[in-house]
Design an enzyme around this catalytic site. Sequence first.
Site, PDB file in Angstrom:
ATOM      1  N   ARG A  81       0.872  -1.254  -0.282  1.00 26.73           N
ATOM      2  CA  ARG A  81      -0.438   0.413  -0.260  1.00 26.73           C
ATOM      3  C   ARG A  81       1.059   1.226  -0.174  1.00 26.73           C
ATOM      4  NH1 ARG A  81      -1.651   1.507   5.100  1.00 26.73           N
ATOM      5  NH2 ARG A  81      -2.160  -0.503   5.375  1.00 26.73           N
ATOM      6  N   LYS A 127     -11.061   7.250 -17.796  1.00 25.38           N
ATOM      7  CA  LYS A 127     -11.022   7.659 -19.174  1.00 25.38           C
ATOM      8  C   LYS A 127     -10.390   7.658 -20.018  1.00 25.38           C
ATOM      9  CE  LYS A 127     -14.867   7.978 -17.056  1.00 25.38           C
ATOM     10  NZ  LYS A 127     -14.685   8.407 -15.297  1.00 25.38           N
ATOM     11  N   ASP A 185      -9.963  19.567 -12.002  1.00 24.14           N
ATOM     12  CA  ASP A 185     -10.072  18.096 -12.960  1.00 24.14           C
ATOM     13  C   ASP A 185      -9.970  18.074 -14.277  1.00 24.14           C
ATOM     14  OD1 ASP A 185     -10.879  15.539 -13.619  1.00 24.14           O
ATOM     15  OD2 ASP A 185     -13.027  15.296 -12.028  1.00 24.14           O
ATOM     16  N   TYR A 215     -19.235  16.673 -12.679  1.00 23.56           N
ATOM     17  CA  TYR A 215     -19.402  15.471 -12.792  1.00 23.56           C
ATOM     18  C   TYR A 215     -20.504  14.707 -11.837  1.00 23.56           C
ATOM     19  CZ  TYR A 215     -19.091  10.311 -12.177  1.00 23.56           C
ATOM     20  OH  TYR A 215     -19.442   8.568 -12.125  1.00 23.56           O
TER      21      TYR A 215
HETATM   22  O1  P1T Z   1     -15.506   6.847 -12.065  1.00 17.25           O
HETATM   23  P1  P1T Z   1     -14.188   7.850 -11.170  1.00 17.25           P
HETATM   24  O2  P1T Z   1     -12.540   6.771 -11.811  1.00 17.25           O
HETATM   25  O3  P1T Z   1     -13.698   7.725 -10.059  1.00 17.25           O
HETATM   26  O4  P1T Z   1     -13.112   9.659 -12.022  1.00 17.25           O
HETATM   27  C1  P1T Z   1     -15.315   9.732 -11.272  1.00 17.25           C
HETATM   28  C2  P1T Z   1     -14.763  11.088 -12.527  1.00 17.25           C
HETATM   29  C3  P1T Z   1     -14.404  12.422 -12.289  1.00 17.25           C
HETATM   30  N1  P1T Z   1     -14.189  13.640 -12.658  1.00 17.25           N
HETATM   31  C4  P1T Z   1     -14.959  13.445 -14.101  1.00 17.25           C
HETATM   32  C5  P1T Z   1     -14.413  14.324 -14.785  1.00 17.25           C
HETATM   33  C6  P1T Z   1     -15.549  12.533 -14.777  1.00 17.25           C
HETATM   34  O5  P1T Z   1     -16.339  12.524 -15.883  1.00 17.25           O
HETATM   35  C7  P1T Z   1     -15.652  11.039 -13.739  1.00 17.25           C
HETATM   36  C8  P1T Z   1     -16.319   9.844 -14.597  1.00 17.25           C
HETATM   37  N2  P1T Z   1     -17.007  10.002 -15.159  1.00 17.25           N
HETATM   38  C9  P1T Z   1     -18.075   8.974 -15.146  1.00 17.25           C
HETATM   39  C10 P1T Z   1     -17.642   7.737 -14.776  1.00 17.25           C
HETATM   40  C11 P1T Z   1     -18.770   9.325 -16.971  1.00 17.25           C
HETATM   41  O6  P1T Z   1     -19.833   8.923 -17.565  1.00 17.25           O
HETATM   42  O7  P1T Z   1     -19.046  10.614 -17.141  1.00 17.25           O
END
Ligand code: P1T
Length: 379
Positions: free
Chosen positions: A46, A195, A170, A98
Amino acid sequence: MGFSTDAIHAGQIPDPTTGAVITPIYQTSTYAQEELGRNKGYEYGRTQNLTREALEKNIAALEKGKYGIAFASGLAAEHALMSLVKAGDHVIVSDNVYGGTFRLFELVMKDYGIEYSWVDATNLNNIEKAIKKNTKLVFLETPTNPMLVLTDLAEASKVCKKHNLISIVDNTFMSPYFQNPLTLGIDIVLHSSTKYIGGHSDVIGGIIVTSDDNIHKRLRYIQNATGGVPSPFDCWLTLRSTKTLAVRMERHNQNALKIAEYLCKSNLVERVIYPGLPEHPQHELAKKQMRGFGGMVSVDTGDFEKTKRLLKNVKIFTLAESLGGVESLICHPYTMTHASVPKETKEKFGLTESLVRLSVGIEDVEDLIEDIEKALKTV
Ligand code: P1T
């Protein structure tokens, strides 16, 4: 170094044991210690993992930062960022982020005594007006998900510096290939590496990059203390992906622009939102602070029934949450990604029931256009 050279080489040294060119998956939970108090700098999985370190260095280089800190998801990374504040502190957030970010802040962290103000950050006066004595952080998403609204990052960072606030961006939608907030004066960059960075819809991850020694020290401590770390295999998959980030982003960008232009001309939809279109109200700002416009296009058909038909009848686009993979996805933000956001809030920024979000992949664009056209024409 250029972006692609860094993407392929930064943070990656041939394996010291075998010379393996590709950083191995150090799939171990612990490390043998030579004697009490003596080890090779690796004690427990970890706390330290070499595959993870390679990924952290790699993405730090791509974001022009000193340090990368990897997490098990984008939201785990955001949660860690909220450990920079404590009960009684105030955070300013750009509205229309988001939906999961909204849920984490409003429906989870608020219960821990952290106060949030949601502002329209297209106008920087709104950030300045929202500042209080207890404000500590400003969290911005640009372009936003899914309305593709921008914040002027160079100007926002000036406001934050003037008031001694930590600025966070972000940068998930642009990826480090098209936008580097740290170079515009922002303190911390965050990605859902699920993403574009991951790019193949096969891994969940999050990463934070900063050049600030104190912020890094604290977040590194939090990473170990709260434990939301990614697995060595997930780090390896993500590292494999960053090597092709530049070529993928170029193609996402090209395809998305062609689709946005096609939809604008087609009369089959009411509104097309894409920062690369001259009609986008912040097109000039997009050109100033981004090196491309990305692969996300939002479309309002103006009619929920038509939207349902589009979602049902596309064949190449897959109806699914998430974005940024090589394959095209289509999503209904109102009921999917932004389900946690109250109806009135969504409608305030134009996130209607008839809005569709396209994550344009890297397939042949003619096929994608035909797919959308056929689905829109289905009665
Ligand atoms: O899904 P995760 O890896 O926990 O990320 C969250 C997140 C954070 N910031 C942005 C701009 C995001 O688009 C997302 C996750 N978004 C999706 C799952 C979606 O379909 O928009």
